[in-house]
Design an enzyme around this catalytic site. Structure first.
Site, PDB file in Angstrom:
ATOM      1  N   ASP A  21       0.826  -1.217   0.000  1.00 30.75           N
ATOM      2  CA  ASP A  21       0.000   0.000   0.000  1.00 30.75           C
ATOM      3  C   ASP A  21       0.859   1.266   0.000  1.00 30.75           C
ATOM      4  OD1 ASP A  21      -2.326  -1.514   0.170  1.00 30.75           O
ATOM      5  OD2 ASP A  21      -2.236  -1.555   2.385  1.00 30.75           O
ATOM      6  N   LYS A 225      17.140   7.707   9.349  1.00 35.87           N
ATOM      7  CA  LYS A 225      17.520   6.329   9.001  1.00 35.87           C
ATOM      8  C   LYS A 225      18.945   6.077   9.472  1.00 35.87           C
ATOM      9  CE  LYS A 225      16.896   7.326   4.702  1.00 35.87           C
ATOM     10  NZ  LYS A 225      17.025   7.268   3.229  1.00 35.87           N
ATOM     11  N   ASP A 250      18.940   2.225  -1.909  1.00 34.19           N
ATOM     12  CA  ASP A 250      20.135   1.713  -2.595  1.00 34.19           C
ATOM     13  C   ASP A 250      21.216   1.268  -1.619  1.00 34.19           C
ATOM     14  OD1 ASP A 250      20.731   4.428  -1.826  1.00 34.19           O
ATOM     15  OD2 ASP A 250      22.445   4.371  -3.203  1.00 34.19           O
TER      16      ASP A 250
END
Lengths: 298, 298
Positions: A21, A225, A250
């Protein structure tokens, strides 16, 4: 072998997209490299939107508010909306406003550029510091002017090109004097991730954070992050089902590890820093990988 | 018990002094507290000099050259000579000039205040940085101006009230780009040792050093206490016999450990940070302790 996990077949790609989603997307190495958007990426993003998917561009860049990060998208002729941008400055502001039970009488002392204070203001949080403290102490004797301040309820450190002694000493004093003062950082990247082309100086938020942490016996909560608090904020704000959410990035040790720790699906793109050899040798393995984001649109 | 090791008896004090040629002395907590010289200390120092002892005042303060540190002695009406002052800025300059085989064509990039560059100049070493780089980069794009520089042979970091992004990014770039560039620091104290009275900001050289070390896979050579390189420099310069050299200080984990690692005799004074209880409980035990430096003169 890892080749089994390459997302290549059109039918498999459709099934993968249908199972998700919300896509959380890293930007550099996924959407663009420096200031060049990868071919086919705008079409792939629009394709996902046309299928009703929610997109969230997740960035550790704490110098920009969402509004100002959106301008980067616009300058690259890339369609995006404010709601699709999720930066670490905003994550920190949201965390303070919604998850910390932060008293309205308290202020946040900020080391960072205007993006952080803009986001705090937009969430109704008072702050001091930032560019107000760009003027440094003028001599050693001025250090005596730095004193604990009971109105400070948190210290939030992000990247600050105008870092100076006054800011570090103030933040240290607030945190050292009162354990109740929250210690927060937007991200902990030691260097800039832009591959050496944009910022050869390379000296990132994590290095400034190391200076502040070193003399303290405290560790910060980090809102970028790969720290899970950032993901907690995203899941909390959008009420996401981790099983139907996919992190696309990546980097194995940040993007993919970040998604996996939060129980998300993970998709690695090969347009950034991860070589096929690195992927094969790594302990961190994504659910699937794909040559580029553009390949998501058959 | 530790009480056996208190130096109290006049005959014992004389014998102890006779066994030593050179006394290395910490200043704060031994000679003075802040700006107040302890009673009887000037007389004790003159007594040691009258007995032909060499005195060396060893300080981690890297903001001052020996000449400027000497002014602190004079402002306190305390007699001392330039040769008796041994600061970490001087230790670093001496180390570069005499122990590093530093090529005369190379320069030292300095983060620090004028004391460091003054000492480098006095040892014939060229340097750049310092106050020349007090003007910071004006925006993020300026980061591109920071490039490796083959004329830089060492980076030396000391305390710098005017620390800024440009200095950190330059130092990082030089060290990151070329492993042959020496990485040196004058000291690694995380906070100022002045007991909170003079510098409540408290944020020391070691914190700035943490910022620079964090993104590098390198550790600096540190020229301050308790690091042995400082003692190596002192022993090398004065051709000291460790067995006939005594370190006098008020801190077990810096002064006393510093002396012990170098094979020196050690004498703790109780006029600084070490309480009798702390002394009794510590793993680090000096050869002898004495109530105050003044007690050395019967």
């Amino acid at each position: 072998m890892t080749t089994d996990r390459e997302l290549k077949d059109a039918g498999e790609i459709e099934a993968f997209i249908d199972s998700i989603d919300t896509f959380l997307l890293d930007c550099d190495g996924v959407i663009w490299a420096g200031n060049t958007v990868f071919d086919g990426v705008p079409e792939a993003l629009n394709y996902l939107r046309s299928k009703g998917k929610r997109l969230l561009f997740v960035t550790n860049n704490s110098t920009k508010s969402r509004a100002s990060y959106l301008k980067k998208f616009q300058s690259l002729n890339l369609h995006a909306t404010l709601d699709e941008i999720f930066g670490s400055a905003y994550a920190a502001a949201y965390y303070i406003a919604h998850q910390l039970n932060f008293p309205p009488t308290k202020k946040v002392y900020v080391i960072g550029m205007s993006g952080i204070q803009d986001e705090l203001t937009s969430e109704g949080i008072s702050s001091v510091g930032g560019s107000e403290d760009d003027d440094n102490l003028s001599d050693m004797a001025d250090m005596a002017s730095i004193k604990p301040d009971p109105s400070i309820g948190a210290v939030l450190l992000g990247f600050d090109l105008n870092i100076n002694y006054k800011k570090l000493a103030k933040a240290f004093t607030y945190l050292h004097h009162d354990e109740g003062v929250h210690f927060l950082a937007t991200n902990s990247d030691l260097t800039f991730p832009a591959g050496g082309t944009v910022y050869p100086g390379g000296f990132g938020t994590g290095a400034l954070l190391a200076a502040l942490s070193a003399p303290l016996d405290r560790k910060p909560v980090v809102l970028g992050k790969p720290h899970q608090t950032m993901l907690d904020v995203i899941v909390n704000k959008y009420h996401l089902d981790p099983q139907r959410t996919c992190m696309i990035g990546d980097r194995l040790d940040t993007d993919i590890a970040f998604g996996q720790h939060g129980g998300l699906k993970t998709l690695l793109v090969m347009t950034g820093v991860t070589s096929p050899k690195k992927l094969q040798e790594s302990d961190i393995q994504p659910d699937r990988f794909i040559q580029g984001l553009a390949n998501l649109k058959a």
